[in-house]
Design a protein around this motif. Sequence first.
Motif, PDB file in Angstrom:
ATOM      1  N   LEU A  69       0.890  -1.105  -0.068  1.00  0.00           N
ATOM      2  CA  LEU A  69       0.002  -0.013   0.079  1.00  0.00           C
ATOM      3  C   LEU A  69       0.796   1.453  -0.128  1.00  0.00           C
ATOM      4  O   LEU A  69       0.508   2.199  -0.665  1.00  0.00           O
ATOM      5  CB  LEU A  69      -0.790   0.178   1.077  1.00  0.00           C
ATOM      6  CG  LEU A  69      -2.004  -1.022   1.279  1.00  0.00           C
ATOM      7  CD1 LEU A  69      -2.825  -0.988   2.340  1.00  0.00           C
ATOM      8  CD2 LEU A  69      -2.884  -1.012   0.132  1.00  0.00           C
ATOM      9  N   GLY A  70       1.825   1.133   0.660  1.00  0.00           N
ATOM     10  CA  GLY A  70       2.716   2.489   0.763  1.00  0.00           C
ATOM     11  C   GLY A  70       3.547   2.616  -0.544  1.00  0.00           C
ATOM     12  O   GLY A  70       3.789   3.514  -0.952  1.00  0.00           O
ATOM     13  N   PHE A  71       3.880   1.416  -1.124  1.00  0.00           N
ATOM     14  CA  PHE A  71       4.661   1.629  -2.520  1.00  0.00           C
ATOM     15  C   PHE A  71       3.859   2.120  -3.629  1.00  0.00           C
ATOM     16  O   PHE A  71       4.103   2.848  -4.535  1.00  0.00           O
ATOM     17  CB  PHE A  71       4.972   0.149  -2.869  1.00  0.00           C
ATOM     18  CG  PHE A  71       6.400  -0.410  -1.996  1.00  0.00           C
ATOM     19  CD1 PHE A  71       6.859   0.624  -1.135  1.00  0.00           C
ATOM     20  CD2 PHE A  71       6.713  -1.602  -2.139  1.00  0.00           C
ATOM     21  CE1 PHE A  71       8.011  -0.095  -0.366  1.00  0.00           C
ATOM     22  CE2 PHE A  71       7.596  -2.191  -1.369  1.00  0.00           C
ATOM     23  CZ  PHE A  71       8.506  -1.333  -0.277  1.00  0.00           C
ATOM     24  N   CYS A  72       2.603   1.630  -3.547  1.00  0.00           N
ATOM     25  CA  CYS A  72       1.435   2.144  -4.332  1.00  0.00           C
ATOM     26  C   CYS A  72       1.328   3.838  -4.070  1.00  0.00           C
ATOM     27  O   CYS A  72       1.107   4.497  -5.110  1.00  0.00           O
ATOM     28  CB  CYS A  72       0.230   1.522  -4.176  1.00  0.00           C
ATOM     29  SG  CYS A  72       0.037  -0.108  -4.690  1.00  0.00           S
ATOM     30  N   THR A  73       1.466   4.036  -2.888  1.00  0.00           N
ATOM     31  CA  THR A  73       1.379   5.557  -2.682  1.00  0.00           C
ATOM     32  C   THR A  73       2.693   6.376  -3.234  1.00  0.00           C
ATOM     33  O   THR A  73       2.626   7.351  -4.038  1.00  0.00           O
ATOM     34  CB  THR A  73       1.372   6.056  -0.958  1.00  0.00           C
ATOM     35  OG1 THR A  73       0.165   5.294  -0.706  1.00  0.00           O
ATOM     36  CG2 THR A  73       1.202   7.159  -0.970  1.00  0.00           C
ATOM     37  N   PHE A  74       3.650   5.712  -3.160  1.00  0.00           N
ATOM     38  CA  PHE A  74       4.972   6.235  -3.625  1.00  0.00           C
ATOM     39  C   PHE A  74       4.892   6.342  -5.125  1.00  0.00           C
ATOM     40  O   PHE A  74       5.275   7.421  -5.955  1.00  0.00           O
ATOM     41  CB  PHE A  74       6.399   5.397  -3.603  1.00  0.00           C
ATOM     42  CG  PHE A  74       7.436   5.854  -3.899  1.00  0.00           C
ATOM     43  CD1 PHE A  74       8.019   6.926  -3.524  1.00  0.00           C
ATOM     44  CD2 PHE A  74       8.106   5.107  -4.904  1.00  0.00           C
ATOM     45  CE1 PHE A  74       9.238   7.571  -3.936  1.00  0.00           C
ATOM     46  CE2 PHE A  74       8.964   5.412  -5.575  1.00  0.00           C
ATOM     47  CZ  PHE A  74       9.748   6.676  -4.928  1.00  0.00           C
ATOM     48  N   GLU A  75       4.286   5.147  -5.732  1.00  0.00           N
ATOM     49  CA  GLU A  75       4.082   5.504  -7.216  1.00  0.00           C
ATOM     50  C   GLU A  75       3.108   6.471  -7.744  1.00  0.00           C
ATOM     51  O   GLU A  75       3.272   7.257  -8.769  1.00  0.00           O
ATOM     52  CB  GLU A  75       3.822   4.187  -7.836  1.00  0.00           C
ATOM     53  CG  GLU A  75       4.523   2.947  -7.836  1.00  0.00           C
ATOM     54  CD  GLU A  75       5.882   3.271  -9.008  1.00  0.00           C
ATOM     55  OE1 GLU A  75       5.624   4.146  -9.905  1.00  0.00           O
ATOM     56  OE2 GLU A  75       6.890   2.578  -8.849  1.00  0.00           O
ATOM     57  N   ALA A  76       2.071   6.643  -7.088  1.00  0.00           N
ATOM     58  CA  ALA A  76       1.229   7.997  -7.096  1.00  0.00           C
ATOM     59  C   ALA A  76       2.310   9.242  -7.219  1.00  0.00           C
ATOM     60  O   ALA A  76       1.939  10.119  -7.757  1.00  0.00           O
ATOM     61  CB  ALA A  76       0.213   7.812  -6.287  1.00  0.00           C
ATOM     62  N   CYS A  77       3.159   9.229  -5.962  1.00  0.00           N
ATOM     63  CA  CYS A  77       3.818  10.531  -6.239  1.00  0.00           C
ATOM     64  C   CYS A  77       4.859  10.619  -7.251  1.00  0.00           C
ATOM     65  O   CYS A  77       4.954  11.615  -7.821  1.00  0.00           O
ATOM     66  CB  CYS A  77       4.867  10.350  -4.702  1.00  0.00           C
ATOM     67  SG  CYS A  77       3.883  10.525  -3.260  1.00  0.00           S
ATOM     68  N   VAL A  78       5.357   9.348  -7.796  1.00  0.00           N
ATOM     69  CA  VAL A  78       5.923   9.578  -8.963  1.00  0.00           C
ATOM     70  C   VAL A  78       5.207   9.883 -10.238  1.00  0.00           C
ATOM     71  O   VAL A  78       5.779  10.869 -10.981  1.00  0.00           O
ATOM     72  CB  VAL A  78       6.399   7.942  -9.399  1.00  0.00           C
ATOM     73  CG1 VAL A  78       7.283   8.050 -10.820  1.00  0.00           C
ATOM     74  CG2 VAL A  78       7.453   7.700  -8.307  1.00  0.00           C
ATOM     75  N   GLY A  79       3.743   9.631 -10.363  1.00  0.00           N
ATOM     76  CA  GLY A  79       2.824  10.193 -11.223  1.00  0.00           C
ATOM     77  C   GLY A  79       2.630  11.702 -11.214  1.00  0.00           C
ATOM     78  O   GLY A  79       2.812  12.314 -12.248  1.00  0.00           O
ATOM     79  N   ILE A  80       2.761  12.078  -9.986  1.00  0.00           N
ATOM     80  CA  ILE A  80       2.517  13.651  -9.926  1.00  0.00           C
ATOM     81  C   ILE A  80       3.987  14.272 -10.253  1.00  0.00           C
ATOM     82  O   ILE A  80       4.004  15.359 -10.808  1.00  0.00           O
ATOM     83  CB  ILE A  80       2.296  13.845  -8.479  1.00  0.00           C
ATOM     84  CG1 ILE A  80       0.887  13.418  -8.077  1.00  0.00           C
ATOM     85  CG2 ILE A  80       2.173  15.582  -8.330  1.00  0.00           C
ATOM     86  CD1 ILE A  80       0.390  13.461  -6.531  1.00  0.00           C
ATOM     87  N   PHE A  81       5.110  13.513  -9.949  1.00  0.00           N
ATOM     88  CA  PHE A  81       6.462  14.186 -10.119  1.00  0.00           C
ATOM     89  C   PHE A  81       6.880  14.429 -11.569  1.00  0.00           C
ATOM     90  O   PHE A  81       7.344  15.475 -11.880  1.00  0.00           O
ATOM     91  CB  PHE A  81       7.657  13.201  -9.511  1.00  0.00           C
ATOM     92  CG  PHE A  81       8.947  13.576  -9.968  1.00  0.00           C
ATOM     93  CD1 PHE A  81       9.560  14.678  -9.123  1.00  0.00           C
ATOM     94  CD2 PHE A  81       9.532  12.738 -10.990  1.00  0.00           C
ATOM     95  CE1 PHE A  81      10.999  14.793  -9.648  1.00  0.00           C
ATOM     96  CE2 PHE A  81      10.903  13.021 -11.151  1.00  0.00           C
ATOM     97  CZ  PHE A  81      11.607  14.145 -10.391  1.00  0.00           C
TER      98      PHE A  81
END
Length: 457
Positions: free
Chosen positions: A355-367
């Motif tokens: 779940l945390g890694f999915c949140t990180f990947e969402a941050c990558v999508g914003i980045f």
Amino acid sequence: MEVFYYVVFGALAAVVAGLELGKSGKDRVATTSAFNSFKNNYVLVYSLMMSGDWLQGPYVYYLYRQYGFDKGDIGRLFIAGFGSSMLFGTIVGSLADKQGRKRACITYCISYILSCITKHSPEYRILMIGRILGGIATSLLFSAFESWLVAEHNKRGFDPQWLSITFSKAIFLGNGLVAIVSGLFANLLAENLGFGPVAPFDAAACFLAIGMAIIMSSWSENYGDTSESKDLMAQFKVAAKAIASDEKIALLGAIQSLFEGSMYTFVFLWTPALSPNEEDIPHGFIFATFMLSSMLGSSIASRLLARKLKVEGYMQIVFSISAVTLVLPVVTNFLVPPSSVKGGSISFGGCLQLLGFCTFEACVGIFWPSIMKMRSQYIPEEARSTIMNFFRIPLNLFVCVVLYNVNAFPITVMFGMCSIFLFMAVILQRRLMVVSDLHKSSTKAQEMIGEDEPLNP
């Protein structure tokens, strides 16, 4: 496969669909038909280029193993790729400003197609040449295309604000949907149809060739500094001077290196983090879930950019969240007792980390669209590709060091290091916002003084 994976994927899919279908007038920007045609052409080409990259990802390591190479041999091949991107890629990518960005994009296609062809050979030397070509291509992918887009967008007189629309759409499709479809298509070719692990590389070469044909037929050429007197070393000096003399550019480069370095390290670490005791996890499905999370992030970014929110402001929050997500493996390692049983399904700690890694990947999508937006604002046009490749030097060096020492440190130490880097990115992003605001205030004051001068006797 456990219900947990389907629930996470389904929830993410529902949120992404809701965000895309529920866009209001505030989330949409009125544009022209000429811009839409230009945007669609670029997004199509970018998606084809990314499909050529994504198709190869799932089977690179597997193919090398099939040829009989051990972990050390494969590690050296990967290091060669990143080292090539750092050395040769910087030179070739920098030539784009002088020789033309369209020409550099075509060079990317040719280099990557040749790299795909080398995968047919089990010879280590041939595969090493392929990795070197792939490293050069990677530098061009992440500099030449964006440089061409920004210059062409401005040359055609489109509203600068519309750039963020193209960035968001390109990332949503090229780094999200295309990645998911490419992973499934690669699996279809290699496994279901039985063509073997080389087939995805042949498919990648075909998509790259199609994209190259579109570039050659529909793109015009544009350049950075076209002065005849400047050779490559002079171009390097211009880029180095711009970075050294403008704190905003230097901060932007440091922020990019810190985030992308953490991101590439995460790529190597997520599998052992989720299966420390060789738990049976669906790698392909988890990868698709990560890409769906990235799509969610790019969808959020498109709304933020459409509402003209300050990128330098909200990215501090994004970096903070990403730092917390990557420290999660360290926390769960202490709070959740690890299982001593080999194999089995994913543990409770693994579920929390996913779940945390999915949140990180969402941050990558914003980045991605956000960093592209900031680069379009701060990097000077005459040396755009050169400076962007300079930014990748510390990134590639960092990844080479991590790859070389990946077994030397516990996984929790590696994640903790990435988390520290991301907190550093928060501080630098805050500084960039302050410097940018000061620069805007100073420029506005000078303009007001200039307007008042004719009135004075």
